[in-house]
Design an enzyme around this catalytic site. Sequence first.
Site, PDB file in Angstrom:
ATOM      1  N   MET A 270      42.114  16.019  -2.636  1.00  0.00           N
ATOM      2  CA  MET A 270      42.809  14.855  -2.069  1.00  0.00           C
ATOM      3  C   MET A 270      43.616  14.179  -3.155  1.00  0.00           C
ATOM      4  O   MET A 270      43.095  13.865  -4.220  1.00  0.00           O
ATOM      5  CB  MET A 270      41.771  13.893  -1.469  1.00  0.00           C
ATOM      6  CG  MET A 270      42.369  12.600  -0.944  1.00  0.00           C
ATOM      7  SD  MET A 270      43.510  12.917   0.450  1.00  0.00           S
ATOM      8  CE  MET A 270      44.708  11.597   0.198  1.00  0.00           C
ATOM      9  N   GLU A 305      48.108  19.212  -5.565  1.00  0.00           N
ATOM     10  CA  GLU A 305      47.754  17.780  -5.588  1.00  0.00           C
ATOM     11  C   GLU A 305      48.651  17.020  -6.558  1.00  0.00           C
ATOM     12  O   GLU A 305      49.057  15.888  -6.283  1.00  0.00           O
ATOM     13  CB  GLU A 305      46.288  17.595  -5.966  1.00  0.00           C
ATOM     14  CG  GLU A 305      45.300  18.335  -5.050  1.00  0.00           C
ATOM     15  CD  GLU A 305      45.514  18.070  -3.581  1.00  0.00           C
ATOM     16  OE1 GLU A 305      45.890  16.927  -3.229  1.00  0.00           O
ATOM     17  OE2 GLU A 305      45.333  18.998  -2.762  1.00  0.00           O
TER      18      GLU A 305
HETATM   19 ZN    ZN Z   1      48.385  18.273   0.311  1.00  0.00          ZN
END
Ligand code: ZN
Length: 872
Positions: A270, A305
Site C-alpha cells: 500500500m 508503490e
Molecule cells: Zn498500486
Amino acid sequence: MPDARPRPSRFRLPRDVRPTEYDLHLEPDLDAGRFSGEVRITMRLDRARAAVTLHAADLKIERAAAEVGGREVPARTSLQRADETVTLRFARPLPAGEAIVRLRFAGALNQHLRGFYAAQAGGRRFAFTQCEAADARRVLPCFDEPAFKARFQVAVTIASEHAAVSNGPVEREESAGGRGGKRIVRFARTPPLSTYLLALAVGPLEASPIRQAGPTPIRIWHVPGKGQLVDFGLEAAAEALRRLEDYFGIPYPYGKLDLVAVPDFEAGAMENAGAVFFRETLLLLDPATASLSERKRAAEVIAHELAHMWYGDLVTMAWWDDLWLNEAFATWMAYRVVDDWRPEWRLWQGFEHDRGGALALDALASTHPIYATVRSVAEATENFDAITYEKGAAVVRMIEHYLGPELFRDGVRLYMRRHRDGNTVAADLWRALEEASGRQVTRVAHAWITQAGFPLVTLGPVPGKGAKMLRVRQERFFADPRVPAARRRARWPLPLVVKWGAEDGPSVERFLVDKASAEVTLPAAARLAWYFGNAEAGGFYRVLHDPADRAALLANLADTLSAVERLALAGDQWALVRAGRATIDGFLDVADALGDETDYDVLDGLGGALGVIDEQIVEPGSPLQERFRRWLAGRFGQQLERLGWHAAADEDDATRLRRAALVRLVGGIAEAPDVLSAARKRLEGYLADRSALDPNLADPVVALAARTGDEALYERYRQVVAAATTPQERRRFLLHLASFRTPATLKRTLKAIGTPEIPTQDVAFILMRLLSNPPVREEAWRFMKRRWTALRRRVPPLMISRLVEATPALYAPRYAREVRDFFRAHPVLEATRAVKQALEMFRLNAELRRRATPDLAGWLAGPGTGGARATR
Ligand SMILES: [Zn+2]
C-alpha cells in the site's frame, strides 16, 4: 466489516466544506485491542452552516465542538450507519470562512486488516492502518474521499519500548508524563494528502540501517529478528527511487521513505505517502534462498508503490472512477523501472502473462471498461482487478509505443508539474500528452478506456493483390461463441504493429487502423515469407491469422518470432479455441511445435493452457486424461531428462527457470510418476539442507511432494512453517498444506483455517488452492458454505472476490448452480461482478469440454504423428 446490504450507500459529501488540515493524536492500547483519539480539523466553509457531515465508521464519538473566535461552540452528533457518516449540529451556525472542529473518539483495533487493526507475530502485538479505499473513516472522523486533500499533523502515544511510523518524519518525542513511561511521538506536518494515504504503524518494530538515496533516507521496518533480510529491499527501493525522480523530473516529495513489512496484510502493498506498507514476502528476502520470480515480484511491487509516490499520491485521481489512472500507470511504470535496473530479468516478457490474464478476463461478457462509473465504496473496491491494473498498463504501454518514449515522458512531466498536490481526471493526462506530442491522444485513449473488451484482429491476404497487401478486420472478441454477431460489431482506433519477413531479416511496420475493415500494405521488396500481427506483443488485442499464413509462421518459429511473440501466438491460439473460433488441433499443433522450446516464459505460458485442458476438458481419471498426460510427459520430458535436476554452480538463470517450468509441466500437469518420485526425493535433501536445491525448484518440489504426501509429511511441513527463517519459506510450506490430498490432511487444514495458525492474509489463498485440488475440492467447497459467516467476518472483501473467482475449478456444472444459489442467498456487494464472472466461466468451461473432447481424442490418436504421439 459491513454486512452484505442489497443497496450500497451512494452518499457523497458536499463540496462546500473542505478540510485543510488534520491535527491528529491517537493512543492505541495494543493489549486491550482499543484506541482513543482526538482530532482538530481545520476546514473552509463556503457558506455559514449549522451542521457539518463527515465520514466515521465503527467509531464512538465522545465529544464534538467547534472553535469560533476563541470560543467553544458545542455540537450534538448523530451517526448515519448506512452512509458511514456523522453529522455535527452546532449550538449556533458556524460563519463562512475558516472553521475549526474538535472531536474526541474511540474504537476497537479490529481483526479484519482494515482501518486501524491489530496484528500479531511471534507472540507480540502490533497495530497498523490500511485506509484504501475508504477505511480512514475507521481510524478517525474525516472527509474520506480522495479529492479532499489536507495536511496531516500526526502524534501518537506509545509504550516506551515500542516504535511508531507515520507519513511524516519524526519531529520530536516527549514523555507522556506519569502514564507508565509512555511517550508521545510527534511527526512532521505532511504535504496535502488524500485520507486513503494516511499511515500509522505501532509496536515493537525494528528499523534497518538507513540507505541514503540522494537526499532521501530509506529504512525498512520489520518485526524483531528479521534484520538480515533487508538488503535486497533497500537496494531495489534506492534503484527505483533514482529512476523515478529522473523520469518525473520532480524530486521525491515526502522527505524520508519508510518501508514497513507488515506481518498480516490484505493487499500486496500500500502506497501510503512516505510510509509504504508491504506483505513480508514482498519486502524481506534472502537473495541466496529466494527464487528469481520471488525477487522479481518483490522488486516490481516496490517499484510500483514508489511510482505511486508521484502518480497517485502527489497527483491523485479526483474520484474512484479514475482509480485506473493510479494503478495502470504504476503497474506500467514498475515494469519500466525494473527492466531498466535489471534488463537480464526480461520483465516485459513476463508481462505477457499478465496481459494474457487481462485478455482472458476482458473476453467475458461480464467484463467492464477500464473507466467505470463508481457510485459506492463497494463498487470502488470491485475495481481493484486485472482490468484496472493489467489491461490499464497494457493500454498505457500501447499509447507510449504510439507516441514514442520521449514524447510520452514529456507529457507525463507536464501533467505532474501542472497538477502537483492536486486531483485530476483522465482528460487532464490526455491533454498533457497531446500538448507535449502534438498528436491525437484523446481520441485513441478514450476509446480504449471507455469501451469494454478488445478487438479480435483477423489478418489475411487480399485476393489477387499478392501477399504484400493484407486485409485487416476487427470485431470485439468474446470468449463465448454464442454471443450474436450484432454485439461483436465494434471497432477501436487500433495501433497495429506487424512483424514480417521476406528474403532478408524481419522488419516491423506500424499502422493506425480506424475502420472495421481495411487494407494495409507491407513494403516488402521481394516475396513476403511470413508475417505476425502483434510485434513484441505490444498491442492489447488477439490475432486470428489466415490458416496458411499461420502454418508458414509455425514452420520456422524460432527464427521468425521472439520469445514474447511465441508466447503471444500460443496465447492467441488457445483463446481462439476457447472462443470456438479454432479447433483444439490448431493449438496442440502449436504446443507440439514448441516441444523443444527453451524459453521459460513460453513454457510457463503453455503450461497455463495445458493445465486448463487437464483440469477442465478431460475427465479426471479417464483414459483420455491418461493419453493426454502421456503425450505431454513424452513431448516435454526429454528436455527435462537432458537437463537433469541438478543446477551447476555457474548455470544461468534462464536455464534454472527452464528446468522449473519443465518440472511444472511434466510433474505438475502430466504427473509423470518418475518426476513425482524425484520431487519427493529432492524434498528430503532440501529439508535437510536448504542449499541442496536450486531456489527456483523449491516451489514446484514442495508442491509436488505434498500431492503424494501423508500425515507425517504434513506434520513436517507444519514444523517448517513454524520455524521458517524467511517469509518466502513460510509462505511456500504454508500454502502447500493445501496441496496434500488425503482426507486426514484436508481435515487438519480446514481446522487450521479457524485458528491463528493460518493468518487472515493467507486464508483465501489456502482455500483457493483447496478448490483447485481435485481430490479435496468438493469437501473444501462444502466447508466454505458451512463456515461462511465466520469466513465472511474474517476475510476482507477484496479476497472474497478472489475466492469467488476460484470456484469454477469445482468443474461439475451442478456446482455452478450451487455457487449461484449460495451467493444469491449470501450476497457480497464487493463480489457482485466476481460472481457473474465465475458463473460465466463455469458455463464456458462446460461448453468447451463438450466441443473440444472429440477433437482432443482424435488429435491424440491421430495418424502421422498421431499414434506415435502417445509414446514418444
Ligand atoms: Zn498500486
